[in-house]
Design an enzyme around this catalytic site. Structure first.
Site, PDB file in Angstrom:
ATOM      1  N   TRP A   1       0.825  -1.131   0.019  1.00  0.00           N
ATOM      2  CA  TRP A   1      -0.019   0.059  -0.020  1.00  0.00           C
ATOM      3  C   TRP A   1       0.787   1.267   0.064  1.00  0.00           C
ATOM      4  CZ3 TRP A   1       1.705   2.534   4.221  1.00  0.00           C
ATOM      5  CH2 TRP A   1       2.313   2.032   5.044  1.00  0.00           C
ATOM      6  N   ASN A   2       2.225   1.132   0.256  1.00  0.00           N
ATOM      7  CA  ASN A   2       2.926   2.535   0.550  1.00  0.00           C
ATOM      8  C   ASN A   2       3.356   3.186  -0.656  1.00  0.00           C
ATOM      9  OD1 ASN A   2       4.869   0.683  -0.080  1.00  0.00           O
ATOM     10  ND2 ASN A   2       6.496   1.452   1.163  1.00  0.00           N
TER      11      ASN A   2
ATOM     12  N   LYS B   1      -2.553  -8.115  -7.906  1.00  0.00           N
ATOM     13  CA  LYS B   1      -3.238  -8.106  -6.716  1.00  0.00           C
ATOM     14  C   LYS B   1      -2.532  -7.028  -6.043  1.00  0.00           C
ATOM     15  CE  LYS B   1      -3.510  -8.841  -2.830  1.00  0.00           C
ATOM     16  NZ  LYS B   1      -3.839  -8.022  -1.744  1.00  0.00           N
ATOM     17  N   PRO B   2      -3.442  -6.010  -5.761  1.00  0.00           N
ATOM     18  CA  PRO B   2      -2.805  -4.629  -5.076  1.00  0.00           C
ATOM     19  C   PRO B   2      -3.290  -5.018  -3.583  1.00  0.00           C
ATOM     20  CG  PRO B   2      -4.865  -4.171  -6.105  1.00  0.00           C
ATOM     21  CD  PRO B   2      -4.850  -5.691  -6.510  1.00  0.00           C
ATOM     22  N   ALA B   3      -2.591  -4.168  -2.812  1.00  0.00           N
ATOM     23  CA  ALA B   3      -3.026  -4.192  -1.233  1.00  0.00           C
ATOM     24  C   ALA B   3      -4.492  -3.985  -1.110  1.00  0.00           C
ATOM     25  CB  ALA B   3      -1.923  -3.184  -0.298  1.00  0.00           C
TER      26      ALA B   3
ATOM     27  N   GLY C   1       6.553  -6.393  -0.579  1.00  0.00           N
ATOM     28  CA  GLY C   1       5.625  -6.405   0.865  1.00  0.00           C
ATOM     29  C   GLY C   1       6.825  -6.562   1.875  1.00  0.00           C
TER      30      GLY C   1
ATOM     31  N   GLU D   1      10.756  -8.072  -3.216  1.00  0.00           N
ATOM     32  CA  GLU D   1      11.325  -6.991  -2.760  1.00  0.00           C
ATOM     33  C   GLU D   1      10.645  -6.782  -1.509  1.00  0.00           C
ATOM     34  OE1 GLU D   1      13.034  -4.777  -4.217  1.00  0.00           O
ATOM     35  OE2 GLU D   1      13.336  -5.707  -6.164  1.00  0.00           O
ATOM     36  N   LEU D   2      11.430  -6.861  -0.272  1.00  0.00           N
ATOM     37  CA  LEU D   2      10.775  -6.904   0.911  1.00  0.00           C
ATOM     38  C   LEU D   2      11.399  -5.774   1.951  1.00  0.00           C
ATOM     39  CD1 LEU D   2      11.723 -10.889   1.163  1.00  0.00           C
ATOM     40  CD2 LEU D   2       9.607  -9.700   0.412  1.00  0.00           C
TER      41      LEU D   2
ATOM     42  N   ARG E   1      10.387  11.398   3.227  1.00  0.00           N
ATOM     43  CA  ARG E   1       9.390  11.308   1.973  1.00  0.00           C
ATOM     44  C   ARG E   1       8.474  10.242   2.271  1.00  0.00           C
ATOM     45  NH1 ARG E   1      10.334   8.157  -3.015  1.00  0.00           N
ATOM     46  NH2 ARG E   1      11.659   6.725  -2.097  1.00  0.00           N
TER      47      ARG E   1
ATOM     48  N   CYS F   1      10.192   1.587   2.011  1.00  0.00           N
ATOM     49  CA  CYS F   1      11.011   0.484   2.374  1.00  0.00           C
ATOM     50  C   CYS F   1      12.401   0.995   2.396  1.00  0.00           C
ATOM     51  CB  CYS F   1      10.840  -0.574   1.548  1.00  0.00           C
ATOM     52  SG  CYS F   1      11.119  -0.141  -0.402  1.00  0.00           S
TER      53      CYS F   1
ATOM     54  N   GLU G   1      11.308  -2.276  11.279  1.00  0.00           N
ATOM     55  CA  GLU G   1      10.855  -1.167  10.422  1.00  0.00           C
ATOM     56  C   GLU G   1       9.840  -0.091  11.112  1.00  0.00           C
ATOM     57  OE1 GLU G   1       9.193  -3.215   6.759  1.00  0.00           O
ATOM     58  OE2 GLU G   1      10.356  -1.809   5.739  1.00  0.00           O
TER      59      GLU G   1
HETATM   60  P1  NAD Z   1       2.331  -6.924   3.557  1.00  0.00           P
HETATM   61  O1  NAD Z   1       3.521  -7.921   3.358  1.00  0.00           O
HETATM   62  O2  NAD Z   1       1.560  -6.774   4.541  1.00  0.00           O
HETATM   63  O3  NAD Z   1       1.463  -6.846   2.420  1.00  0.00           O
HETATM   64  C1  NAD Z   1       1.980  -6.790   0.896  1.00  0.00           C
HETATM   65  C2  NAD Z   1       1.080  -7.591  -0.123  1.00  0.00           C
HETATM   66  O4  NAD Z   1       0.990  -8.700   0.136  1.00  0.00           O
HETATM   67  C3  NAD Z   1      -0.420  -6.807  -0.100  1.00  0.00           C
HETATM   68  O5  NAD Z   1      -0.914  -6.878  -1.261  1.00  0.00           O
HETATM   69  C4  NAD Z   1      -1.156  -7.747   0.946  1.00  0.00           C
HETATM   70  O6  NAD Z   1      -2.466  -7.700   0.845  1.00  0.00           O
HETATM   71  C5  NAD Z   1      -0.694  -9.152   0.453  1.00  0.00           C
HETATM   72  N1  NAD Z   1      -0.587 -10.267   1.102  1.00  0.00           N
HETATM   73  C6  NAD Z   1      -0.505 -10.141   2.631  1.00  0.00           C
HETATM   74  N2  NAD Z   1      -0.520 -11.265   3.137  1.00  0.00           N
HETATM   75  C7  NAD Z   1      -0.503 -12.268   2.068  1.00  0.00           C
HETATM   76  C8  NAD Z   1      -0.335 -13.803   1.967  1.00  0.00           C
HETATM   77  N3  NAD Z   1      -0.260 -14.326   3.043  1.00  0.00           N
HETATM   78  N4  NAD Z   1      -0.480 -14.332   0.920  1.00  0.00           N
HETATM   79  C9  NAD Z   1      -0.436 -13.334  -0.097  1.00  0.00           C
HETATM   80  N5  NAD Z   1      -0.286 -12.041  -0.226  1.00  0.00           N
HETATM   81  C10 NAD Z   1      -0.573 -11.539   0.877  1.00  0.00           C
HETATM   82  O7  NAD Z   1       3.180  -5.370   3.295  1.00  0.00           O
HETATM   83  P2  NAD Z   1       2.506  -3.723   3.293  1.00  0.00           P
HETATM   84  O8  NAD Z   1       2.282  -3.816   4.815  1.00  0.00           O
HETATM   85  O9  NAD Z   1       1.550  -3.765   2.145  1.00  0.00           O
HETATM   86  O10 NAD Z   1       3.957  -3.058   2.972  1.00  0.00           O
HETATM   87  C11 NAD Z   1       4.822  -2.577   3.650  1.00  0.00           C
HETATM   88  C12 NAD Z   1       5.953  -3.302   3.340  1.00  0.00           C
HETATM   89  O11 NAD Z   1       6.465  -3.421   2.165  1.00  0.00           O
HETATM   90  C13 NAD Z   1       7.201  -2.949   4.336  1.00  0.00           C
HETATM   91  O12 NAD Z   1       7.881  -4.109   4.987  1.00  0.00           O
HETATM   92  C14 NAD Z   1       8.180  -2.442   3.160  1.00  0.00           C
HETATM   93  O13 NAD Z   1       9.489  -2.367   3.537  1.00  0.00           O
HETATM   94  C15 NAD Z   1       7.721  -3.310   1.968  1.00  0.00           C
HETATM   95  N6  NAD Z   1       8.248  -2.556   0.888  1.00  0.00           N
HETATM   96  C16 NAD Z   1       9.430  -2.895   0.224  1.00  0.00           C
HETATM   97  C17 NAD Z   1       9.511  -2.561  -0.991  1.00  0.00           C
HETATM   98  C18 NAD Z   1      10.925  -3.059  -1.769  1.00  0.00           C
HETATM   99  O14 NAD Z   1      11.103  -2.608  -2.933  1.00  0.00           O
HETATM  100  N7  NAD Z   1      11.673  -3.703  -1.031  1.00  0.00           N
HETATM  101  C19 NAD Z   1       8.843  -1.418  -1.542  1.00  0.00           C
HETATM  102  C20 NAD Z   1       7.767  -0.905  -0.547  1.00  0.00           C
HETATM  103  C21 NAD Z   1       7.414  -1.646   0.425  1.00  0.00           C
END
Ligand code: NAD
Length: 483
Positions: free
Chosen positions: A156-157, A180-182, A234, A256-257, A284, A290, A387
């Site tokens: 979502w970020n 599949k978006p957030a 995520g 990308e975590l 920002r 991330c 984080e």
């Molecule tokens: P999240 O892991 O909770 O969710 C990310 C996506 O995965 C969402 O679409 C969510 O609905 C889906 N999801 C959640 N549980 C799932 C499951 N069990 N199976 C399949 N899909 C599932 O992350 P978030 O809270 O949306 O985003 C924040 C995180 O993303 C932070 O840790 C951030 O560092 C990371 N991030 C990393 C990068 C990068 O490029 N490395 C960029 C942006 C954000």
């Protein structure tokens, strides 16, 4: 403008080139983090919808893979143009569903569009290789072919940029996809689908399935033999789950975590430039990146000056609803995000840290956290390990280069690190010693569609952006030829 934007945005699933309700008929709420009010109700995709999208993508695959690269490139270029023309509308939508300040949302809209322009340019430059085998017996030919149907899962970020950073190269390489978006921010992804459709992407090539039951829907798709790639952005926690899931069908994965970026300031740095970089690296998106600087390590002799100047700047930022005039820091995405910030700061204060500014949840409607600068943070505090994902800057001092590098590398994450120094030799030496996929050397911003973005250690596998980002959506085929 906000009502106008919301009235136009699609809220159904996009499958096979048509907008449709979810198979089970469900919808879920999307809320504005600045007010907690529901701004839209989006179709809640099921596993069945996910599989219908995979079918559409699989059927569209062969024709898209053989569409001339120039034609695919022109469509991507058109998508860049449409996004650029509609940047204000996209930014408003991002701000409404994510909360970030409009100024950040505008930056994201531009950055997101650039992935389409960059990959329009790369699509026609997918070079293979030909060489002679060392034995001289044959030629070795290598061609890059599209990997096939891709499942893309985004956070979502950066609801626009994380989607275009995957869709741009996937489409350029000749892959078809399901996004599949957030669940917090599905509207921007649906608008992206509309824009790609308007740009001329054929039916079935892109499909978007918002779903509240993410685990179930993504698992159904990844377990389907027709899916050949899973690209996820995520949290590390969910990434780990998805890697296990992908193991069953040996699906190609890109991850990308999470990050935990250190920001190092040496005494020989231009401190004002370091403050400027710190403001970008920390603030920002209100810290919800991330790449956000999560831990500041400052050489002892300049630590007091750095902390004072950073507090002055962060403390002067205007906090408010993302879409309001002049806002520099919007609300966090949801209540859980505020709670996490608060717990980490409270824990640090209890461990002996001092707040120069902020340090608390403000009393106002919406999911806000005050910009906060913490000093005297013990080197083993929890806030340095996790984080923060909010406008909080914990500062720790160091006394030598070795100690700074040791502190910076003391984490299981390795996405990005920043360092400020006036000594270029030191800058490059420390850059090489830092365990991260990216380094900002005298810069607080690294993200660029033309550069390979990604992490080492538990921050991920693979790279997005640059030419590597395109190759990530291909398989190399080796043909041994005698002629
Ligand atoms: P999240 O892991 O909770 O969710 C990310 C996506 O995965 C969402 O679409 C969510 O609905 C889906 N999801 C959640 N549980 C799932 C499951 N069990 N199976 C399949 N899909 C599932 O992350 P978030 O809270 O949306 O985003 C924040 C995180 O993303 C932070 O840790 C951030 O560092 C990371 N991030 C990393 C990068 C990068 O490029 N490395 C960029 C942006 C954000």
């Amino acid at each position: 403008m906000t009502d106008d934007v919301l009235s136009k945005v699609p809220t159904d699933l996009f499958i096979g080139g048509t907008w449709r309700a979810a198979s089970e008929g469900g919808r879920f709420d999307v809320t504005d983090p600045a007010t907690g009010e529901v701004i839209a109700q989006v179709a809640d995709g099921s596993a069945e919808d996910g599989l219908a999208a995979v079918t559409a993508a699989a059927e569209a695959g062969p024709a898209w893979a053989t569409t001339p690269p120039r034609q695919r490139a022109e469509i991507l270029r058109k998508a860049w143009q449409l996004m650029t023309d509609r940047a204000d509308e996209i930014a408003t939508l991002i701000s409404l569903e994510n909360g970030k300040a409009l100024v950040d949302a505008k930056g994201e809209a531009t950055y997101a569009a650039e992935f389409f322009r960059w990959y329009a340019e790369e699509t026609v430059r997918m070079d293979g290789m030909v060489t002679t085998a060392p034995s001289g017996a044959n030629r070795i030919l290598v061609v890059h072919q599209p990997v096939g149907v891709c499942v893309l899962v985004t956070p979502w970020n950066f609801p626009a940029a994380m989607a275009t950073r995957k869709m741009g190269p996937a489409l350029g390489a000749g892959c078809t996809l399901v996004l599949k978006p957030a669940s917090d921010t599905p509207l921007t992804a649906l608008l992206m689908a509309q824009i790609l459709d308007d740009a001329g992407v054929p039916p079935g090539v892109i499909n978007v399935v918002p779903a509240r039951r993410s685990g179930e829907v993504v698992a159904a798709m990844v377990n389907d033999d027709r899916v050949r790639k899973l690209s996820f952005t995520g949290s590390t926690e969910v990434g780990r789950t998805l890697l296990k899931l992908a193991a069953d069908s040996i699906v190609n994965t890109s991850m990308e975590l999470g990050g935990n970026a250190p920001f190092l300031v040496f005494a020989d740095a231009d401190i004002d430039a370091a403050i400027e970089g710190a403001m970008i690296a920390k603030m920002r998106n209100g810290g919800e990146a991330c790449t956000a600087a999560n831990r500041f390590y400052v050489e002892e002799s300049v630590a007091e000056e750095f902390a004072r100047k950073l507090s002055d700047k962060m403390g002067a930022m205007k906090v408010g609803p993302g879409t309001a005039d002049g806002t520099q820091v919007g609300p966090l995405v949801n209540e859980a995000a505020v709670r996490k910030c608060d717990e980490l700061v409270t824990g640090a204060l209890a461990a002996g840290a001092r707040a120069l500014i902020g340090g608390k949840v403000p009393e106002r409607t919406g999911w806000y956290y005050d910009p906060t600068v913490l000093v005297d943070v013990p080197a083993d505090a929890e806030i340095l390990k996790e984080e923060i994902f909010g406008p909080v800057a914990p500062i720790v001092t160091f006394t030598s280069e070795d100690e700074a590098v040791r502190f910076a590398n003391d984490t299981e994450f390795g996405l990005v690190a920043y360092l400020y120094t006036g000594d270029l030799a030191r800058g490059l030496r420390v850059s090489e010693a830092l365990e991260s996929g990216m380094v900002g050397l005298n810069r607080g911003l690294v993200s660029d569609p033309a550069a390979p973005f990604g992490g080492v250690k538990q921050s991920g596998i693979g790279r997005e952006g640059g030419h590597e980002g395109l190759l990530d959506y291909t398989e190399s085929k080796y043909i041994a030829v005698t002629w």
